[in-house]
Design an enzyme around this catalytic site. Structure first.
Site, PDB file in Angstrom:
ATOM      1  N   TYR A   1      36.587  23.712  39.362  1.00 43.90           N
ATOM      2  CA  TYR A   1      37.071  25.057  39.015  1.00 43.90           C
ATOM      3  C   TYR A   1      36.167  26.103  39.666  1.00 43.90           C
ATOM      4  O   TYR A   1      36.647  27.066  40.291  1.00 43.90           O
ATOM      5  CB  TYR A   1      37.058  25.186  37.497  1.00 43.90           C
ATOM      6  CG  TYR A   1      37.335  26.562  36.917  1.00 43.90           C
ATOM      7  CD1 TYR A   1      38.643  27.012  36.738  1.00 43.90           C
ATOM      8  CD2 TYR A   1      36.282  27.383  36.500  1.00 43.90           C
ATOM      9  CE1 TYR A   1      38.889  28.260  36.174  1.00 43.90           C
ATOM     10  CE2 TYR A   1      36.519  28.624  35.931  1.00 43.90           C
ATOM     11  CZ  TYR A   1      37.821  29.058  35.766  1.00 43.90           C
ATOM     12  OH  TYR A   1      38.063  30.294  35.206  1.00 43.90           O
ATOM     13  N   ALA A   2      34.840  25.920  39.541  1.00 43.99           N
ATOM     14  CA  ALA A   2      33.892  26.864  40.135  1.00 43.99           C
ATOM     15  C   ALA A   2      34.065  26.916  41.648  1.00 43.99           C
ATOM     16  O   ALA A   2      33.996  27.984  42.258  1.00 43.99           O
ATOM     17  CB  ALA A   2      32.458  26.484  39.769  1.00 43.99           C
TER      18      ALA A   2
ATOM     19  N   SER B   1      35.738  34.096  38.610  1.00 46.58           N
ATOM     20  CA  SER B   1      35.004  33.755  37.395  1.00 46.58           C
ATOM     21  C   SER B   1      33.524  33.793  37.720  1.00 46.58           C
ATOM     22  O   SER B   1      33.131  33.567  38.869  1.00 46.58           O
ATOM     23  CB  SER B   1      35.387  32.345  36.931  1.00 46.58           C
ATOM     24  OG  SER B   1      34.479  31.899  35.929  1.00 46.58           O
TER      25      SER B   1
ATOM     26  N   VAL C   1      52.744  29.713  40.289  1.00 51.19           N
ATOM     27  CA  VAL C   1      51.909  29.898  41.489  1.00 51.19           C
ATOM     28  C   VAL C   1      51.761  28.606  42.290  1.00 51.19           C
ATOM     29  O   VAL C   1      51.331  28.651  43.433  1.00 51.19           O
ATOM     30  CB  VAL C   1      50.501  30.465  41.162  1.00 51.19           C
ATOM     31  CG1 VAL C   1      50.591  31.789  40.436  1.00 51.19           C
ATOM     32  CG2 VAL C   1      49.654  29.478  40.386  1.00 51.19           C
TER      33      VAL C   1
ATOM     34  N   LYS D   1      37.062  28.977  42.332  1.00 48.50           N
ATOM     35  CA  LYS D   1      36.797  30.401  42.057  1.00 48.50           C
ATOM     36  C   LYS D   1      35.897  31.010  43.135  1.00 48.50           C
ATOM     37  O   LYS D   1      36.068  32.163  43.529  1.00 48.50           O
ATOM     38  CB  LYS D   1      36.184  30.563  40.664  1.00 48.50           C
ATOM     39  CG  LYS D   1      37.150  30.221  39.522  1.00 48.50           C
ATOM     40  CD  LYS D   1      38.363  31.125  39.541  1.00 48.50           C
ATOM     41  CE  LYS D   1      39.205  30.997  38.269  1.00 48.50           C
ATOM     42  NZ  LYS D   1      40.365  31.911  38.278  1.00 48.50           N
TER      43      LYS D   1
HETATM   44  N1  LIG Z   1      38.974  33.294  29.396  1.00 51.76           N
HETATM   45  C1  LIG Z   1      37.832  33.110  30.031  1.00 51.76           C
HETATM   46  O1  LIG Z   1      36.803  32.888  29.402  1.00 51.76           O
HETATM   47  C2  LIG Z   1      37.776  33.252  31.547  1.00 51.76           C
HETATM   48  C3  LIG Z   1      36.516  33.228  32.151  1.00 51.76           C
HETATM   49  C4  LIG Z   1      36.430  33.355  33.526  1.00 51.76           C
HETATM   50  C5  LIG Z   1      37.577  33.468  34.286  1.00 51.76           C
HETATM   51  N2  LIG Z   1      38.802  33.470  33.699  1.00 51.76           N
HETATM   52  C6  LIG Z   1      39.967  33.577  34.566  1.00 51.76           C
HETATM   53  O2  LIG Z   1      40.769  34.658  34.180  1.00 51.76           O
HETATM   54  C7  LIG Z   1      42.127  34.384  34.497  1.00 51.76           C
HETATM   55  C8  LIG Z   1      42.976  34.586  33.258  1.00 51.76           C
HETATM   56  O3  LIG Z   1      42.521  33.705  32.246  1.00 51.76           O
HETATM   57  P1  LIG Z   1      42.915  33.870  30.707  1.00 51.76           P
HETATM   58  O4  LIG Z   1      41.723  33.533  29.931  1.00 51.76           O
HETATM   59  O5  LIG Z   1      43.593  35.157  30.497  1.00 51.76           O
HETATM   60  O6  LIG Z   1      43.920  32.620  30.576  1.00 51.76           O
HETATM   61  P2  LIG Z   1      45.217  32.438  29.668  1.00 51.76           P
HETATM   62  O7  LIG Z   1      45.417  30.953  29.626  1.00 51.76           O
HETATM   63  O8  LIG Z   1      45.132  33.184  28.410  1.00 51.76           O
HETATM   64  O9  LIG Z   1      46.348  33.066  30.565  1.00 51.76           O
HETATM   65  C9  LIG Z   1      46.703  32.524  31.792  1.00 51.76           C
HETATM   66  C10 LIG Z   1      48.156  32.830  32.064  1.00 51.76           C
HETATM   67  O10 LIG Z   1      48.469  32.286  33.331  1.00 51.76           O
HETATM   68  C11 LIG Z   1      49.702  31.593  33.242  1.00 51.76           C
HETATM   69  N3  LIG Z   1      49.754  30.506  34.193  1.00 51.76           N
HETATM   70  C12 LIG Z   1      49.105  29.320  34.129  1.00 51.76           C
HETATM   71  N4  LIG Z   1      49.491  28.548  35.156  1.00 51.76           N
HETATM   72  C13 LIG Z   1      50.388  29.258  35.876  1.00 51.76           C
HETATM   73  C14 LIG Z   1      51.143  29.000  37.035  1.00 51.76           C
HETATM   74  N5  LIG Z   1      51.096  27.813  37.658  1.00 51.76           N
HETATM   75  N6  LIG Z   1      51.946  29.969  37.510  1.00 51.76           N
HETATM   76  C15 LIG Z   1      52.039  31.156  36.885  1.00 51.76           C
HETATM   77  N7  LIG Z   1      51.372  31.453  35.764  1.00 51.76           N
HETATM   78  C16 LIG Z   1      50.563  30.506  35.268  1.00 51.76           C
HETATM   79  C17 LIG Z   1      49.736  31.059  31.824  1.00 51.76           C
HETATM   80  O11 LIG Z   1      51.080  30.800  31.413  1.00 51.76           O
HETATM   81  C18 LIG Z   1      49.102  32.200  31.035  1.00 51.76           C
HETATM   82  O12 LIG Z   1      50.075  33.142  30.634  1.00 51.76           O
HETATM   83  C19 LIG Z   1      42.141  32.957  35.024  1.00 51.76           C
HETATM   84  O13 LIG Z   1      42.116  33.011  36.432  1.00 51.76           O
HETATM   85  C20 LIG Z   1      40.875  32.369  34.501  1.00 51.76           C
HETATM   86  O14 LIG Z   1      40.409  31.320  35.314  1.00 51.76           O
HETATM   87  C21 LIG Z   1      38.913  33.366  32.328  1.00 51.76           C
END
Ligand SMILES: NC(=O)c1ccc[n+]([C@@H]2O[C@H](COP(=O)([O-])OP(=O)(O)OC[C@H]3O[C@@H](n4cnc5c(N)ncnc54)[C@H](O)[C@@H]3O)[C@@H](O)[C@H]2O)c1
Lengths: 220, 246
Positions: free
Chosen positions: B152-153, B139, B60, B156
């Site tokens: 980050y916030a 988030s 991305v 988001k």
């Molecule tokens: N896990 C949490 O507690 C949480 C809380 C709030 C928000 N989120 C948001 O949810 C979304 C998913 O998070 P998750 O916990 O599943 O994370 P994760 O790390 O398990 O998965 C993220 C995926 O995105 C891919 N990725 C990272 N950078 C990338 C890039 N430059 N281009 C393409 N792909 C890329 C990674 O390879 C990975 O497969 C994110 O936007 C995260 O900010 C997660």
């Protein structure tokens, strides 16, 4: 995919067009439904409209009449059991509907297997409705999280109901112009959001307010 | 009830966590899914989890790879009906310790990444003319703020405002845009946070547990479905009551 088989649901205000759509949707997904309204003819019509094998029973009760409501509440709990799902769509003030919803909580808490409460509100002029809905939803959600009872709210935007159809044509046209999707909601679209909150799909969602308004409102 | 048979869906960040759960959920509902990720191996692993899921490479933060993946998806599967960006990244620490390189990475990946992914597929969706769905992933940090996640916030929060504004611009094309805000979710990203942060976050959740990625995916799938046909510009938290409101 949403399956409510084996659940019992109470819909307060099930004689209204939106309440009817909710009762019928929830019944179609497998729940046994107690459809409650102060208008006995309207709620009887809701029960008549259900397609087999859906189970919708009609009850006449006024949420504003605490004693009378309690009698009906007991009747419901005997006939379909302590509800897993309570949907409140009466349009009455929170001070009135709050106690009616709470009347079912004792049984739900005692049973100890959680449950769902879904409040349905309008998006309201100046969004006052919505702010009040946020208050009741979040306070109930906070109180009940420990018991696994999830509380959420659906705010319905202008919906295609007889109430709106009875207004002068320009009222409807002006609304449609204001709504980014350029049309009114269908009652089933409100019901679909309620069904989502009532389902297992929403097992980690509580204290939330979701507007089904075609983009008319995008609060916070 | 939710049936996506034959719909083409693009899920970016589909190699792990929430994105993977979303790709599998949409596939289970009948969609044909392009599972895109920076980590092609993990996207391929996701694709092995269900029929109708194909892996694509996409970073991305690199526009060229977005354009290439877009062209490949349009060629292989046709214009998508559903676009989800779940790629995201976080690094927790005091705001005062961060530097410009870190800010740019956080905003570039989370906010600009979302913008670029969504932008890439809109032309084809508009051209096909039968509407569509965009679901962004922000988030709870973007709604109420979060200590140690300040930039980050901010990114988001930007995704939330971007989604609402895009909802307004896309309404006339019947493309509905909504945003899901996960709370702390049991994924590799969450596991990467310092233990102190993890415990504090978990304690703050009224339901006293983390979300499962599948629970976040269910909300994304709801927004992607016919059931949400009058919902646009909305934000839904899947956070066990951590933040409440709408
Ligand atoms: N896990 C949490 O507690 C949480 C809380 C709030 C928000 N989120 C948001 O949810 C979304 C998913 O998070 P998750 O916990 O599943 O994370 P994760 O790390 O398990 O998965 C993220 C995926 O995105 C891919 N990725 C990272 N950078 C990338 C890039 N430059 N281009 C393409 N792909 C890329 C990674 O390879 C990975 O497969 C994110 O936007 C995260 O900010 C997660």
């Amino acid at each position: 995919m949403i399956d409510l088989t084996g659940r019992s649901a109470v819909v307060l205000g099930a004689g209204s067009v939106i309440g009817r759509a909710i009762a019928l949707t929830v019944a179609q997904l497998g729940a046994s439904v107690a459809a409650v309204d102060r208008d006995p003819l309207a709620v009887a019509r809701t029960a008549l409209l259900v397609e087999p094998p859906g189970d919708v029973r009609d009850y006449e009760a006024d949420v504003a009449d605490a004693a009378g409501f309690d009698v009906v509440r007991r009747e419901i709990e005997i006939e379909i059991g302590v509800p897993h799902i309570v949907v409140e769509v009466t349009g009455a003030a929170d001070a009135v509907t709050g106690p009616a919803v709470r009347a079912f909580l004792d049984g739900m808490v005692r049973r100890g297997r959680g449950g769902r409460i879904v409040l349905v509100r309008g998006v309201g002029a100046g969004h006052g409705d919505r702010d009040a809905a946020v208050g009741l939803t979040t306070s109930l959600a906070g109180e009940l999280a420990g018991d696994g009872i999830l509380v959420n709210c659906v705010c319905a935007g202008p919906t295609d109901t007889p109430l709106l159809a009875a207004q002068p044509r320009w009222v409807r046209q002006r609304l449609e112009r204001e709504i980014p999707l350029r049309r009114l909601a269908h009652p089933d679209e409100i019901a679909a959001a309620v069904a989502f909150f009532a389902s297992d799909r929403a097992s980690f969602v509580t204290g939330q307010v979701l507007s089904v308004s075609g983009g008319l409102t995008m609060a916070r | 009830m939710i049936d996506l048979t034959g719909r083409v869906a693009v899920v970016v960040g589909a190699g792990s966590g929430i994105g993977r759960a979303t790709a599998l959920r949409l596939a289970a509902l009948g969609a044909v899914v392009a599972a895109a990720d920076l980590d092609l191996d993990s996207a391929a692993e996701t694709a092995r989890g269900a029929d109708g899921v194909r892996p694509y490479f996409l970073d991305v933060t690199e526009q060229g790879t977005i354009d290439e993946a877009r062209d490949a998806v349009l060629r292989d599967l046709g214009a998508p009906r559903i676009v989800v960006n779940a790629a995201g990244w976080d690094s927790v620490g005091p705001f005062l310790d961060g530097d410009r390189a870190l800010w740019e990475k956080l905003v570039g990946l989370n906010l600009v990444g979302t913008i670029a992914v969504v932008r890439a597929f809109l032309d084809a969706m508009i051209e096909r003319g039968d509407g569509g769905r965009v679901v962004t992933v922000a988030s709870d940090a973007g709604r109420v703020g979060s200590t140690g996640e300040t930039v980050y916030a901010g990114a988001k929060g930007g995704i939330i405002a971007f989604s609402k504004s895009l909802a307004r611009e896309m309404a006339r094309h019947a493309i509905l845009v909504n945003c899901v805000c996960p709370g702390p979710t049991d994924t590799p990203l969450f596991a990467s946070l310092p233990e102190r942060t993890r415990l504090a976050l978990e304690r703050g959740i009224p339901l006293r547990r983390l979300a499962r990625p599948e629970e976040v995916a269910a909300a994304i799938a709801f927004f992607a479905s016919e059931e949400a046909s009058f919902i646009t510009g909305q934000v839904l938290s899947v956070s066990g009551g951590l933040t409440m409101h709408g």
